[in-house]
Enzyme design. Structure first.
Site, short mmCIF file in Angstrom:
data_model
loop_
_atom_site.label_atom_id
_atom_site.label_comp_id
_atom_site.label_asym_id
_atom_site.label_seq_id
_atom_site.Cartn_x
_atom_site.Cartn_y
_atom_site.Cartn_z
N ARG B 25 32.09 -36.47 8.53
CA ARG B 25 30.66 -36.64 8.18
C ARG B 25 30.02 -35.35 7.69
O ARG B 25 28.85 -35.08 8.01
CB ARG B 25 29.85 -37.18 9.38
CG ARG B 25 30.05 -38.66 9.61
CD ARG B 25 29.01 -39.23 10.55
NE ARG B 25 29.46 -40.50 11.10
CZ ARG B 25 29.37 -41.67 10.46
NH1 ARG B 25 28.75 -41.72 9.30
NH2 ARG B 25 29.84 -42.77 11.01
N ARG B 29 23.12 -37.01 7.32
CA ARG B 29 21.71 -36.82 7.64
C ARG B 29 21.33 -35.41 8.10
O ARG B 29 20.17 -35.03 8.03
CB ARG B 29 21.29 -37.79 8.75
CG ARG B 29 21.11 -39.21 8.26
CD ARG B 29 20.29 -40.04 9.26
NE ARG B 29 19.91 -41.31 8.62
CZ ARG B 29 18.86 -41.43 7.81
NH1 ARG B 29 18.06 -40.40 7.58
NH2 ARG B 29 18.59 -42.58 7.25
N ARG B 38 18.38 -39.72 0.34
CA ARG B 38 18.21 -40.97 1.10
C ARG B 38 16.78 -41.46 1.11
O ARG B 38 16.53 -42.64 1.37
CB ARG B 38 18.75 -40.80 2.53
CG ARG B 38 20.25 -40.88 2.63
CD ARG B 38 20.80 -42.31 2.48
NE ARG B 38 20.74 -43.01 3.77
CZ ARG B 38 19.88 -43.96 4.06
NH1 ARG B 38 19.00 -44.34 3.17
NH2 ARG B 38 19.90 -44.54 5.24
N ASP B 74 32.00 -45.76 2.67
CA ASP B 74 31.96 -46.31 4.02
C ASP B 74 33.18 -47.19 4.23
O ASP B 74 33.64 -47.85 3.29
CB ASP B 74 30.69 -47.13 4.24
CG ASP B 74 30.49 -47.50 5.69
OD1 ASP B 74 29.89 -46.71 6.42
OD2 ASP B 74 30.98 -48.58 6.11
N TYR B 150 34.52 -55.09 13.26
CA TYR B 150 33.24 -55.30 12.57
C TYR B 150 33.13 -56.73 12.04
O TYR B 150 32.09 -57.37 12.16
CB TYR B 150 33.08 -54.29 11.43
CG TYR B 150 32.72 -52.91 11.94
CD1 TYR B 150 31.46 -52.65 12.47
CD2 TYR B 150 33.63 -51.86 11.91
CE1 TYR B 150 31.12 -51.40 12.94
CE2 TYR B 150 33.31 -50.60 12.38
CZ TYR B 150 32.05 -50.37 12.90
OH TYR B 150 31.73 -49.13 13.39
#
Lengths: 351, 351
Positions: B25, B29, B38, B74, B150
């Protein structure tokens, strides 16, 4: 020997007539009787109504034929009594005022159980009466690290990043929070024991987010202080953590009498790592209850074989009963463990 | 030797001038540049816009000075291309049509990357151009078990009970789902390599929900088939799972060239368990980036000491960069690893 003593003897690593068994979340959504109650009452209503909490506790133990009851409650009930607003939603607990600064930590108060949690103590007294000595009653609480995670994150969390930020960036404040939680949990467990619990289990659901190094520094000291505080009562103390394979060595130094092993560890290997002075509890993969009876029996035999013949094993799942479990399969599991481990029975040779 | 070769050489366990480092990552963010993008684009928009995805990828690698870039995407992008409706919310991914029966498994199609994921392949080509050979580019995908979770749960899950019910109660159907996912992932990774990726990482975020026994039976075979399918390309293959301490032995038999180790395992112990034929990647606790520089350096030295002097270590965090990490601290970490491991440098003695 009977259901009344088997569990406590195994906690003390004394010989038993057959391996005692109970199931984490043995009271819960998988039971029609529980779902019927939940249609009329919220989860927290059940926890806070001594009559209902006690009925849920006793019904689960009776329906399953297990060797211990565990009081119906939630690890966050004492946290609410510390002043943290709590709601339980379908997605999990919500603590709407996350504790992330000095003022919030200071504002938390160590509860006085008789005043702040009378319903819990009354539920324990009622349950003891209703169980009439047939099976022992387990009290429980959350371990400080796990409670801190809920308080700091405000609920469930995938990364626990707010908690970790507190632990790593503000270790002194984190220590104050964990110490306060340790004092709260100690007083709640002592009150539960005084109200009639025969054993207690400390759930450290989130211990596994820490490496052994950080667990030892941050989470183990407050956990140990709780286990020391209740040592004089003489009741068996079980410490259970999930995802804690790398922490077993440290957990063995916590002062607990019994270590709960999750489904991912090999029970025999865990016993070797913990040494002969500790009993173990566990650790069937809960999803094995989705297997047919033949498949389930094979897995139970594996677990028993891994536990070995030495005293000091309490059979349990490696985590809570899953919601869509067939209650009949859970009953079958309990009977099976008793049958396969009955001393002198044919089953024993099969282990 | 330079940033262009260090990472790939370490994957192959060849000597390097200093330990290569990248951060899971590393685009995210915690970076002001990413947050600015974003504000104007959703997460999926970024993934599906080749120019933006490529800019995010390159910017992260440049800002940090790391030894590898990883394509911004992703693990659920290929799952969407299989026909599963996907949304990414603040709480995580939502797959609004959970896959729980035969019809739903049958309805999933193995994607044709050039037709179904052109944006991903174009982002890789653009990124390769922009990186201009300065650092290698890593492609990635989710491992079948994790993608299945998922799909079956419809998003994140605490207990993964629907997935486990499928795995244990309907093993044949579960195998069909996992096999289809393996074929999908193989084709997506082969296409990524053809588009220019120099290495690939398979993320098995949820592998740790299984015991070693069940991981070997259920999750390892489809994972192995992917790693075998891409073996002929000769690019290094990294397998990373979280909470997988008990699975390391099995992961070592997956065919991967590099095993990613999460922050809870000791890197030296992991290397001993995996044997000399595998490189390792990891494994600093991501929260160590909340420590001050002195505290961080002590922890980095521990990690390097645990990895030992043998070739075949890629430094990384043991999980993704946490959102509130200071970007300057992350840059400091990268420089620090290079400085402490520079061959012949004073730092090396300190390990």
């Amino acid at each position: 020997m009977s259901r009344s003593t088997r569990f406590l003897r195994a906690c003390r690593r004394e010989p038993v007539d057959c391996t005692p068994v109970w199931l984490m979340r043995q009271a819960g959504r998988y039971q029609p009787s529980y779902r019927a109650l939940r249609e009329r009452h919220s989860f927290l209503e059940l926890c806070k109504n001594p009559d209902l909490a006690s009925r849920v506790t006793v019904t689960a133990a009776e329906e399953l034929g297990v060797d211990a009851a565990i009081i119906f409650s939630d690890i966050l009930i004492p946290v609410e009594a510390m002043g943290a607003p709590l709601a339980i939603t379908d997605e999990g607990p919500v603590l709407s005022a996350p504790v992330r600064d000095e003022a919030a930590v200071e504002a938390l108060r160590v509860p006085e159980p008789a005043r702040d949690l009378p319903f819990l103590l009354e539920a324990i007294r009622l349950t003891r009466e209703r169980l009439a000595g047939e099976v022992p009653l387990i009290g429980f609480a959350g371990a400080p690290l796990t409670l801190a995670s809920y308080l700091v994150e405000g609920g469930n969390s995938k990364t626990h990043s707010s908690l970790k930020e507190l632990l790593f960036a503000r270790p002194e404040l984190a220590r104050r929070l964990l110490d306060k939680l340790a004092r709260a949990v100690s007083s709640v467990l002592l009150a539960q024991i005084e109200a009639g619990c025969d054993a207690v289990q400390l759930f450290d659901s989130w211990a596994g987010i820490l490496s052994p190094r950080d667990y030892r520094t941050l989470a183990l000291p407050p956990t140990r202080s709780i286990l020391e505080a209740i040592a004089p009562t003489g009741v068996p103390r079980i410490l259970f953590a999930t995802g804690a394979s790398t922490l077993l060595g440290a957990m063995g130094e916590s002062g607990a009498d019994v270590i709960g092993i999750d489904w991912r560890d090999d029970l025999g290997e865990a016993r070797r790592r913990l040494g002969p002075g500790l009993a173990v509890q566990g650790n069937l993969e809960p999803a094995c209850l989705f297997l047919d009876e033949v498949g389930l029996e094979a897995r139970v035999r594996e677990t028993l074989g891994s536990a070995g013949p030495e005293p000091g094993h309490i059979f349990n799942l490696g985590h809570g009963v899953l919601p869509r479990t067939d209650p009949a399969r859970a009953r079958f599991l309990v009977e099976l463990v008793h049958r396969l481990t009955a001393r002198g029975a044919a089953g024993e040779a099969g282990r």
